[in-house]
Scaffold this motif. Structure first.
Motif, PDB file in Angstrom:
ATOM      1  N   TYR A 147     -69.370  42.035 -10.965  1.00 15.90           N
ATOM      2  CA  TYR A 147     -69.775  43.437 -10.861  1.00 15.90           C
ATOM      3  C   TYR A 147     -70.954  43.685  -9.928  1.00 15.90           C
ATOM      4  CZ  TYR A 147     -66.518  43.836 -14.633  1.00 15.90           C
ATOM      5  OH  TYR A 147     -65.371  43.776 -15.373  1.00 15.90           O
ATOM      6  N   PHE A 148     -71.779  42.693  -9.701  1.00 16.11           N
ATOM      7  CA  PHE A 148     -72.901  42.903  -8.799  1.00 16.11           C
ATOM      8  C   PHE A 148     -72.632  42.351  -7.409  1.00 16.11           C
ATOM      9  CE2 PHE A 148     -74.703  43.295 -13.015  1.00 16.11           C
ATOM     10  CZ  PHE A 148     -75.467  44.436 -12.893  1.00 16.11           C
ATOM     11  N   GLU A 149     -71.783  41.324  -7.310  1.00 15.13           N
ATOM     12  CA  GLU A 149     -71.418  40.788  -6.001  1.00 15.13           C
ATOM     13  C   GLU A 149     -70.018  41.216  -5.585  1.00 15.13           C
ATOM     14  OE1 GLU A 149     -72.169  36.568  -5.640  1.00 15.13           O
ATOM     15  OE2 GLU A 149     -74.072  36.758  -6.716  1.00 15.13           O
ATOM     16  N   GLY A 150     -69.249  41.792  -6.513  1.00 12.39           N
ATOM     17  CA  GLY A 150     -67.934  42.338  -6.187  1.00 12.39           C
ATOM     18  C   GLY A 150     -66.852  41.309  -5.905  1.00 12.39           C
ATOM     19  N   ARG A 151     -66.977  40.139  -6.458  1.00  5.76           N
ATOM     20  CA  ARG A 151     -65.980  39.092  -6.215  1.00  5.76           C
ATOM     21  C   ARG A 151     -64.775  39.265  -7.135  1.00  5.76           C
ATOM     22  NH1 ARG A 151     -69.050  33.553  -4.727  1.00  5.76           N
ATOM     23  NH2 ARG A 151     -70.850  34.463  -3.688  1.00  5.76           N
ATOM     24  N   GLY A 152     -63.617  38.833  -6.668  1.00  4.85           N
ATOM     25  CA  GLY A 152     -62.386  38.918  -7.441  1.00  4.85           C
ATOM     26  C   GLY A 152     -62.270  37.747  -8.403  1.00  4.85           C
ATOM     27  N   PHE A 153     -61.325  37.849  -9.334  1.00 11.42           N
ATOM     28  CA  PHE A 153     -61.138  36.815 -10.349  1.00 11.42           C
ATOM     29  C   PHE A 153     -60.819  35.455  -9.717  1.00 11.42           C
ATOM     30  CE2 PHE A 153     -60.202  40.652 -12.865  1.00 11.42           C
ATOM     31  CZ  PHE A 153     -61.120  40.463 -13.878  1.00 11.42           C
ATOM     32  N   LYS A 154     -59.969  35.455  -8.721  1.00  8.44           N
ATOM     33  CA  LYS A 154     -59.587  34.196  -8.086  1.00  8.44           C
ATOM     34  C   LYS A 154     -60.787  33.528  -7.423  1.00  8.44           C
ATOM     35  CE  LYS A 154     -56.172  32.191  -4.999  1.00  8.44           C
ATOM     36  NZ  LYS A 154     -54.952  32.415  -4.250  1.00  8.44           N
ATOM     37  N   GLU A 155     -61.579  34.311  -6.712  1.00 11.57           N
ATOM     38  CA  GLU A 155     -62.759  33.771  -6.046  1.00 11.57           C
ATOM     39  C   GLU A 155     -63.777  33.239  -7.059  1.00 11.57           C
ATOM     40  OE1 GLU A 155     -66.180  35.042  -2.795  1.00 11.57           O
ATOM     41  OE2 GLU A 155     -64.779  36.555  -3.520  1.00 11.57           O
ATOM     42  N   ILE A 156     -63.965  33.979  -8.144  1.00 12.78           N
ATOM     43  CA  ILE A 156     -64.894  33.528  -9.183  1.00 12.78           C
ATOM     44  C   ILE A 156     -64.414  32.207  -9.779  1.00 12.78           C
ATOM     45  CG2 ILE A 156     -65.859  34.039 -11.465  1.00 12.78           C
ATOM     46  CD1 ILE A 156     -65.737  37.035 -10.663  1.00 12.78           C
ATOM     47  N   ALA A 157     -63.103  32.111 -10.011  1.00 11.40           N
ATOM     48  CA  ALA A 157     -62.543  30.870 -10.560  1.00 11.40           C
ATOM     49  C   ALA A 157     -62.810  29.702  -9.610  1.00 11.40           C
ATOM     50  CB  ALA A 157     -61.046  31.035 -10.813  1.00 11.40           C
ATOM     51  N   GLU A 158     -62.638  29.932  -8.327  1.00 10.29           N
ATOM     52  CA  GLU A 158     -62.880  28.873  -7.340  1.00 10.29           C
ATOM     53  C   GLU A 158     -64.354  28.461  -7.313  1.00 10.29           C
ATOM     54  OE1 GLU A 158     -61.378  30.512  -3.689  1.00 10.29           O
ATOM     55  OE2 GLU A 158     -59.293  30.336  -4.348  1.00 10.29           O
ATOM     56  N   VAL A 159     -65.247  29.445  -7.360  1.00 12.27           N
ATOM     57  CA  VAL A 159     -66.685  29.173  -7.293  1.00 12.27           C
ATOM     58  C   VAL A 159     -67.172  28.430  -8.537  1.00 12.27           C
ATOM     59  CG1 VAL A 159     -68.966  30.301  -7.330  1.00 12.27           C
ATOM     60  CG2 VAL A 159     -67.211  31.089  -5.747  1.00 12.27           C
ATOM     61  N   THR A 160     -66.663  28.829  -9.708  1.00  9.86           N
ATOM     62  CA  THR A 160     -67.175  28.272 -10.963  1.00  9.86           C
ATOM     63  C   THR A 160     -66.389  27.071 -11.469  1.00  9.86           C
ATOM     64  OG1 THR A 160     -65.816  29.789 -12.280  1.00  9.86           O
ATOM     65  CG2 THR A 160     -68.065  30.518 -11.700  1.00  9.86           C
ATOM     66  N   GLY A 161     -65.189  26.857 -10.931  1.00 14.77           N
ATOM     67  CA  GLY A 161     -64.360  25.756 -11.408  1.00 14.77           C
ATOM     68  C   GLY A 161     -63.616  26.087 -12.697  1.00 14.77           C
ATOM     69  N   LEU A 162     -63.627  27.358 -13.084  1.00 17.16           N
ATOM     70  CA  LEU A 162     -62.894  27.805 -14.272  1.00 17.16           C
ATOM     71  C   LEU A 162     -61.509  28.284 -13.862  1.00 17.16           C
ATOM     72  CD1 LEU A 162     -65.762  29.970 -15.831  1.00 17.16           C
ATOM     73  CD2 LEU A 162     -65.078  27.677 -16.558  1.00 17.16           C
ATOM     74  N   THR A 163     -60.630  28.438 -14.841  1.00 19.81           N
ATOM     75  CA  THR A 163     -59.334  29.038 -14.543  1.00 19.81           C
ATOM     76  C   THR A 163     -59.519  30.553 -14.469  1.00 19.81           C
ATOM     77  OG1 THR A 163     -58.704  29.336 -16.853  1.00 19.81           O
ATOM     78  CG2 THR A 163     -58.134  27.213 -15.828  1.00 19.81           C
ATOM     79  N   GLU A 164     -58.602  31.216 -13.781  1.00 21.19           N
ATOM     80  CA  GLU A 164     -58.675  32.677 -13.698  1.00 21.19           C
ATOM     81  C   GLU A 164     -58.607  33.295 -15.093  1.00 21.19           C
ATOM     82  OE1 GLU A 164     -56.614  34.995 -10.584  1.00 21.19           O
ATOM     83  OE2 GLU A 164     -56.044  33.025  -9.768  1.00 21.19           O
ATOM     84  N   ARG A 165     -57.790  32.723 -15.952  1.00 22.87           N
ATOM     85  CA  ARG A 165     -57.649  33.248 -17.310  1.00 22.87           C
ATOM     86  C   ARG A 165     -58.966  33.139 -18.075  1.00 22.87           C
ATOM     87  NH1 ARG A 165     -54.974  37.144 -19.345  1.00 22.87           N
ATOM     88  NH2 ARG A 165     -55.049  37.053 -21.584  1.00 22.87           N
ATOM     89  N   THR A 166     -59.666  32.012 -17.910  1.00 29.03           N
ATOM     90  CA  THR A 166     -60.955  31.832 -18.574  1.00 29.03           C
ATOM     91  C   THR A 166     -61.979  32.831 -18.040  1.00 29.03           C
ATOM     92  OG1 THR A 166     -60.503  29.490 -18.948  1.00 29.03           O
ATOM     93  CG2 THR A 166     -62.808  30.174 -19.051  1.00 29.03           C
ATOM     94  N   VAL A 167     -61.952  33.053 -16.732  1.00 28.66           N
ATOM     95  CA  VAL A 167     -62.849  34.040 -16.130  1.00 28.66           C
ATOM     96  C   VAL A 167     -62.566  35.412 -16.728  1.00 28.66           C
ATOM     97  CG1 VAL A 167     -63.428  35.266 -13.985  1.00 28.66           C
ATOM     98  CG2 VAL A 167     -63.180  32.776 -13.977  1.00 28.66           C
ATOM     99  N   TYR A 168     -61.297  35.788 -16.773  1.00 25.60           N
ATOM    100  CA  TYR A 168     -60.913  37.087 -17.323  1.00 25.60           C
ATOM    101  C   TYR A 168     -61.363  37.214 -18.776  1.00 25.60           C
ATOM    102  CZ  TYR A 168     -58.120  40.956 -19.007  1.00 25.60           C
ATOM    103  OH  TYR A 168     -57.736  42.128 -19.595  1.00 25.60           O
TER     104      TYR A 168
END
Length: 183
Positions: A147-168
């Protein structure tokens, strides 16, 4: 009220822009981009239109740079020109439809709208800061990225090493905490 440091940066870079310094143009672009993007998307809900109009705005400012030295309220001046460009580019439509599937990050819940409004409401900003302290470290990290950097779920998953589902799921839980704390 604008941050005094930000105001000084805007004034300094505006003068550089008016003097024909390209770096001043680039700095002004960086200083105004996020606010203009949020404003444009809130009015027209079309990412491509908004991004194109922001680019057009700064091209226009570069063309008229010699006339910018007399501007008293820089922020209002920029917003006014930006709104005119948006209106002309949208052919006068009040709101352009957008494809939610192509831009799910712009589907706003009431909480996300509140994040946009915090720039003008100091009371809400203070409450949000307190509410953010209720989040776990991981939740806070994901809220920051989303919400502050505006990144999408897929990008967040890549950056954090989490799955998209876990991010969601983690973001969903974080938003529940924030909604509870903000009410």
């Amino acid at each position: 009220m604008m941050n005094p440091h930000r105001h000084e940066k805007i004034e300094k870079n505006w003068q550089l822009l008016a003097g024909g310094d390209r770096q001043g143009l680039y700095e002004c672009f960086d200083l105004f981009y996020d606010d203009l993007f949020r404003l444009g998307v809130s009015l027209y809900r079309d990412v491509d239109l908004v991004q194109g109009c922001i680019n057009e705005l700064f091209l226009e400012l570069w063309k008229i740079r010699e006339r910018l030295t007399g501007v008293q309220n820089i922020q209002q001046y920029v917003i006014t020109i930006f709104k005119r460009i948006l209106y002309k580019s949208s052919n006068g439509r009040k709101e352009v439809q957008f494809n939610e599937a192509a831009h799910p990050e712009l589907t706003q819940s009431s909480y996300e709208e509140m994040l946009i409004e915090i720039q003008t409401d100091e009371g809400v900003k203070a409450r949000l800061q307190l509410a953010l302290k209720q989040l776990s470290g991981r939740q806070l990290q994901l809220v920051q990225l989303r919400y502050f950097e505006g990144r999408g779920f897929k990008e967040i998953a890549e950056v954090t090493g989490l799955t998209e589902r876990t991010v969601y799921n983690t973001l969903h839980n974080a938003l529940q905490v924030l909604r509870k704390e903000m009410n």
